[in-house]
Structures are given as structure tokens and as C-alpha cells.
Design an enzyme around this catalytic site. Structure first.
Site, short mmCIF file in Angstrom:
data_model
loop_
_atom_site.label_atom_id
_atom_site.label_comp_id
_atom_site.label_asym_id
_atom_site.label_seq_id
_atom_site.Cartn_x
_atom_site.Cartn_y
_atom_site.Cartn_z
N GLY A 214 0.82 -1.20 0.00
CA GLY A 214 0.00 0.00 0.00
C GLY A 214 0.85 1.25 0.00
O GLY A 214 0.38 2.33 0.35
N GLU A 255 4.73 -6.75 0.18
CA GLU A 255 4.19 -7.15 -1.14
C GLU A 255 3.92 -5.94 -2.00
O GLU A 255 2.77 -5.64 -2.33
CB GLU A 255 2.85 -7.88 -0.94
CG GLU A 255 2.91 -9.09 -0.06
CD GLU A 255 1.52 -9.51 0.41
OE1 GLU A 255 0.59 -8.69 0.37
OE2 GLU A 255 1.40 -10.65 0.81
N CYS A 324 -17.62 5.07 -26.45
CA CYS A 324 -18.96 5.63 -26.34
C CYS A 324 -19.42 5.48 -24.91
O CYS A 324 -20.17 4.56 -24.55
CB CYS A 324 -19.90 4.98 -27.34
SG CYS A 324 -19.52 5.62 -28.97
C1 LIG Z 1 -2.98 -5.64 -4.36
C2 LIG Z 1 -2.23 -6.26 -3.26
C3 LIG Z 1 -0.95 -5.79 -2.93
C4 LIG Z 1 -0.28 -4.64 -3.64
O1 LIG Z 1 -0.77 -3.39 -3.31
P1 LIG Z 1 -0.06 -2.09 -3.91
O2 LIG Z 1 -0.82 -0.95 -3.37
O3 LIG Z 1 -0.10 -2.16 -5.40
O4 LIG Z 1 1.36 -2.10 -3.45
C5 LIG Z 1 -0.28 -6.45 -1.92
N1 LIG Z 1 -0.83 -7.50 -1.26
C6 LIG Z 1 -2.06 -7.96 -1.55
C7 LIG Z 1 -2.59 -9.12 -0.81
C8 LIG Z 1 -2.80 -7.36 -2.56
O5 LIG Z 1 -4.03 -7.82 -2.83
#
Ligand SMILES: *Cc1c(COP(=O)(O)O)cnc(C)c1O
Length: 399
Positions: A214, A255, A324
């Protein structure tokens, strides 16, 4: 090659990704932490081109997959199954079984599924996704940690989790949270971490704690972004204290999706039309939300530059798509004078752009090009009309 040259060579619309930017972001994130073991799992839903997956693997990352198809893409891209983490929501047990059979780590976010999975795979370690109920994220659509969210097992149900773990003798190798995209405040994120670490104390055999992602990137000059260096320092300090309490170190996993790839990408698109109405000056593009849906779906800002007329007198435009549908990329945007045939560059098009593209209006998906060490490589050819209809079957009834 300049972006203009690339548009001439590969035509428009075109996605272009620069591996140097991905590498810079990877190293920046890894460098933000000190003296704690950190692993990055690329959240590939942001951008799933296999060449991009391979490149990110070459940097040393694992993969975070949210569908069995993304797991298969990761394996195709050469990731070791044990470096692939499957973090789905609301998928059938068959999909989790398939992932487990492939040797992928499975992240479970539902109490019933935890029990079912333990019955089917009594010897397989699992990761448990906890929802800490911290409201993070730029808006409700991208915030997944709040109380009404469908993601994760509520932290309030931890006693229930522990009961299941005990009665089925479940091996819990990791715990996980992902509160949503666009973390703005380090303190809010730290609050969520605090909740997860508190839960972690109940699991004695952890190999890793996964704090999800995030991280917000800037979308324009002076835009707020997650201060990753500051956050890294705070998390490093907090983890060192946790290791003392826990008695040993465990890996810290993140992640990142957007953070790694957003700024690496641009969408190049040609101007089909310029229209002056009594109130507005429109630039009509050869693209729409079929290729870049974030402005319409999330209200996201994407910086737009006229790369064919960089010193033209700026005017105020509404930049719109060719569908459209009301597919407005930008309202009242100051851009160097736009002429028919000019090429506009949409920035931050690396994450959640091509991967959210569709064929709406029966339009074709663009080509993708990767820039690596000064050279350009076509990594997906432009779709053709044949691609569009190849799955349709002719019954012959109405011929
Ligand atoms: C989408 C997602 C992320 C990545 O989020 P970002 O804001 O793109 O870094 C990480 N972990 C999980 C489980 C996700 O679903």
C-alpha cells in the site's frame, strides 16, 4: 530511443516500461530497512507481463499472486513455487488445493477455509491473513483493512483462529495483513503493525510476518507519497524490539505492487480529435478506459504531457477517450497546445493499467514495450481483430 521514436516504431497506443525505474524502486525499498531480514514479494496483479515478472525475479523478489492464473504466470516466469505466495479472496477450495499441490505458499483469509484446508492438507504450513481493522488507503475502493472489508480474518476472531490451530494442529508459518493502497501516514501503518505483532505472539513457529503493501507513489510534482525511508526506520526499530520479545528473528515480508512498477510505465496515445465547444476544449485520444481505467474507476490523477509539442503555448483541456462512454482522463488540465496527431504521454501507467485493460467497445489492447539497458523490446504485440474473435464459435445457424 525517445518516446516519440517508440511511438513511430510500435504505433499508438503503446505501453512502455523502464526496468531501471523498477530496479531503483526495488533497491530503495530494500535499503529503507536496516539490520532486519526483509523479503519482497511483487504483487503481480499490478502488471503481469511475463518479461516484467522475470525481470523482478532477477532482482531477487518473490511473487504475491491473487489468482491461480497468476500462480501459473509466476511459475511460467521461473519463480520457485516456494517463492510464490497465494493470497486470494473468495476463491473456491479447489483453487487453494491446486496451489498447494503446486508447492505454493497459501495465505488463508477465512475461518471455514482454514479448517477445510487443514483437513485436506494436515502437513502443509499455512499463512493466515488477519484484518487489523485499520482504515488505510486513499479511498474506500482501495482500502481493504476496514471493519466492513471482505478481506482477512477479523482480529476480533483471533481466539477462534487459535482454537482451530490447536484442534487441527495447524502449522502456521506466517501471518499477514494488507490494509490497502495509498498509505499516507506512517503512524497509521505502525498502528496496524502493532496489532499484527500482538497477534504474532500467539504463534510460536512463525517463519515470516507479512505486512502487505500500500505504499503510495507520487502522481504529480510535489504530490504526497509514503516516506519509505522514515517508515523503514520505524519498522526496523519496532521489529528489533519484537525479536527480543519473540526470542528470535523472523523474516519481514512486503508485497509491493504499485511502488515497484507504477512510475516505470507510461501510456503513449495519439490525439484523434480536438474539439472546441462553447465551454470546453477537448482532446480526444486513441485510447479510453479500456486501456487506462484508473481515472474513471478511482478518480486517480495521471500526469499528462504533450511530448510532440513540448514548448507549445499551454491551454486548458479536458482529455477524453474514444469510447462511447464518458471516459474522461483529465478535466481542466493545463497542457502544451494539442494538435491532431500529437502524442500525449500518460505517466504512472505501470501499475493497474494494462492489467485492468479490457476489450470494451470491441477495441484492441495496446502493445507493451520494455526498455532495458538502453534497448527497446516488444514484450506483447498489439492485439488484432482475429485475437478479438478467436474464441467465438460459429453455430452456422444464421449464415
Ligand atoms: C494488491 C495487493 C498488494 C499490492 O498493493 P499495492 O498498493 O499495489 O502495493 C499487496 N498485497 C495484496 C494481498 C494485494 O491484494
Amino acid at each position: 530511443m525517445s518516446l516519440m521514436d517508440l511511438t513511430k516504431k510500435y504505433e499508438s497506443p503503446l505501453f512502455v516500461y523502464d526496468t531501471a525505474v523498477i530496479k531503483k524502486q526495488y533497491e530503495r525499498l530494500m535499503g529503507a530497512f536496516n539490520d532486519i531480514p526483509v523479503k519482497l514479494h511483487y504483487a503481480c496483479k499490478a502488471l503481469t507481463n511475463i518479461e516484467v515478472l522475470k525481470y523482478i525475479r532477477s532482482l531477487g523478489a518473490g511473487l504475491d499472486a491473487v489468482s491461480i492464473e497468476e500462480v501459473a504466470l509466476g511459475i511460467r516466469a521461473g519463480y520457485n513455487p516456494s517463492d510464490i505466495f497465494f493470497t486470494p479472496n473468495s476463491v473456491g477450495i479447489e483453487e487453494l488445493e491446486e496451489a498447494a499441490h503446486k508447492g505454493v505458499s497459501v495465505n488463508i483469509d477465512n475461518l471455514d477455509v482454514l479448517e477445510l484446508f487443514a483437513q485436506k492438507f494436515p502437513n502443509k504450513s499455512v499463512c493466515i491473513r488477519i484484518n487489523p481493522h485499520i482504515m488505510a488507503g486513499g479511498n474506500l475502493k482501495i482500502s481493504v483493512g476496514h471493519i466492513d472489508s471482505k478481506f482477512g480474518i477479523s482480529i476480533h476472531q483471533l481466539p477462534h483462529v487459535l482454537k482451530l490451530v490447536e484442534s487441527w494442529n495447524i502449522k502456521v508459518e506466517g501471518i499477514h495483513m494488507h490494509t490497502g493502497s495509498d498509505i499516507l501516514d506512517a503512524e497509521v501503518f505502525l498502528n496496524a503493525i502493532e496489532i499484527l505483532l500482538n497477534a504474532a505472539k500467539s504463534f510460536k513457529d512463525l517463519k515470516y510476518i507479512d505486512f502487505g503493501s500500500g505504499f503510495k507513489v507520487p502522481y504529480k510534482k510535489g504530490d504526497i507519497e509514503t516516506n519509505i525511508e522514515h517508515l523503514g526506520q520505524l519498522i526496523s526499530d519496532r521489529m528489533k524490539a519484537f525479536y527480543k520479545e519473540y526470542g528470535r528473528t523472523v523474516d519481514v515480508v512486503f508485497e509491493p505492487g504499485k511502488f515497484l512498477v507504477s512510475e516505470s510505465g507510461v501510456l503513449l496515445s495519439k490525439v484523434n480529435t480536438v474539439k472546441i465547444t462553447p465551454s470546453t476544449l477537448f482532446a480526444g485520444m486513441d485510447t479510453g478506459f479500456n486501456h487506462l481505467i484508473r481515472p474513471m474507476f478511482y478518480g486517480s490523477y495521471h500526469h499528462i504531457e504533450n511530448i510532440s509539442n513540448p514548448s507549445g503555448n499551454p491551454r486548458i483541456y479536458n482529455v477524453v477517450g474514444y469510447l462511447c462512454e464518458t471516459d474522461t482522463f483529465a478535466v481542466n488540465r493545463r497542457i502544451n497546445e494539442i494538435r491532431v496527431g500529437d502524442v500525449l504521454c500518460f505517466h504512472n501507467a505501470g501499475a493497474y493499467c494494462f492489467s485492468m485493460a479490457s476489450n470494451y467497445n470491441s477495441r484492441l489492447k495496446p502493445a507493451e514495450v520494455m526498455i532495458h539497458e538502453g534497448k527497446d523490446y516488444l514484450i506483447r504485440r498489439r492485439e488484432s481483430f482475429e485475437d478479438l474473435i478467436k474464441l467465438q464459435k460459429n453455430t452456422g445457424l444464421f449464415d
